[in-house]
Design an enzyme around this catalytic site. Sequence first.
Site, PDB file in Angstrom:
ATOM      1  N   LEU A  45       0.766  -1.133  -0.080  1.00 27.23           N
ATOM      2  CA  LEU A  45      -0.019  -0.099   0.054  1.00 27.23           C
ATOM      3  C   LEU A  45       0.918   1.190  -0.021  1.00 27.23           C
ATOM      4  CD1 LEU A  45      -2.689  -1.384   2.716  1.00 27.23           C
ATOM      5  CD2 LEU A  45      -3.029  -1.068   0.244  1.00 27.23           C
ATOM      6  N   SER A  46       0.404   2.372  -0.318  1.00 20.27           N
ATOM      7  CA  SER A  46       1.112   3.419  -0.176  1.00 20.27           C
ATOM      8  C   SER A  46       1.818   3.864   0.821  1.00 20.27           C
ATOM      9  CB  SER A  46       0.605   4.928  -0.756  1.00 20.27           C
ATOM     10  OG  SER A  46      -0.550   5.139   0.312  1.00 20.27           O
ATOM     11  N   GLU A  47       1.331   3.389   2.280  1.00 13.50           N
ATOM     12  CA  GLU A  47       1.927   3.547   3.425  1.00 13.50           C
ATOM     13  C   GLU A  47       1.473   2.540   4.263  1.00 13.50           C
ATOM     14  OE1 GLU A  47       4.281   5.995   4.117  1.00 13.50           O
ATOM     15  OE2 GLU A  47       3.502   7.227   2.406  1.00 13.50           O
ATOM     16  N   THR A  48       2.434   1.934   5.126  1.00 12.58           N
ATOM     17  CA  THR A  48       2.040   1.123   6.291  1.00 12.58           C
ATOM     18  C   THR A  48       2.423   1.907   7.628  1.00 12.58           C
ATOM     19  OG1 THR A  48       2.198  -1.042   4.983  1.00 12.58           O
ATOM     20  CG2 THR A  48       2.435  -1.025   7.440  1.00 12.58           C
TER      21      THR A  48
END
Length: 274
Positions: A45-48
């Site tokens: 995902l774009s961020e974790t």
Amino acid sequence: MAGVPLHHVDAFASEPFTGNPAAVCLLDDVAGDAWMQAVAAEMNLSETAFVRPLGSGPIERAWELRWFTPTTEVQLCGHATLASAHTLWETGRLEPGTPARFRTRFRGELRARRAADTLVELDFPADPPVPAPLPAGMAAALGATPVSTARARVGFVVELESPETVRTLRPDLVGLAALESVVVTCATGPDDDCDFVSRYFAPAYGIPEDPVTGAAHCALGPFWAERLGREELRGYQASARGGSVAVRVAGDRVGLGGRAVTVARGELTMEVAS
């Protein structure tokens, strides 16, 4: 072996499968950078976000917060911070009326509070853009003629001629990958339900186009507040998923408002590596 709780949350979203998805990993202990990066790459995902409690009492407790894209750690992420606060309240780790206090490596302490209804407001540092020319090749990679250009921590801020130009832009992502991150934006008209639209591209960080970017609105807030003469604004990030961000500019701070929806809960079936 106990698993590590993992939540998949759509942030800056009022319903599932909109806004910006983030994974929130709830840690009890310190985790190694390589392990966190591997988890973020696996989530893709774009961020974790990785959240770990600090302190012992309900009043003193703060939370360490770090953010990783699939390829690197980042200095600031708005949607994954919103997702993290939402998860702490939803799981009972924080009472609904208690603000979330996050300690970060690069931007000091950040806070989130529950405002009216289910709206969450983030208290972030402002990132006012400074006029600056684009690096060679960026305008060509964007495929659009800028009206104005500026530089902020989040990347370059490029004003385009119309909201439709922002919405229909098809940049050369391979070309942008060799350059820096860029926000494209334009003010909207009086009949729109937002004050400005934007899109954010960061292929150099493993994010071809971010669906809704809180950090970008730390720059867009001051940028449009100065031009529109108002401190309270509403932005819409016109990605394929799309999402709205309420923006409140207050000196060197910016309030970012949005909602979040949990779409999945589970656990990582491995031990945390230090």
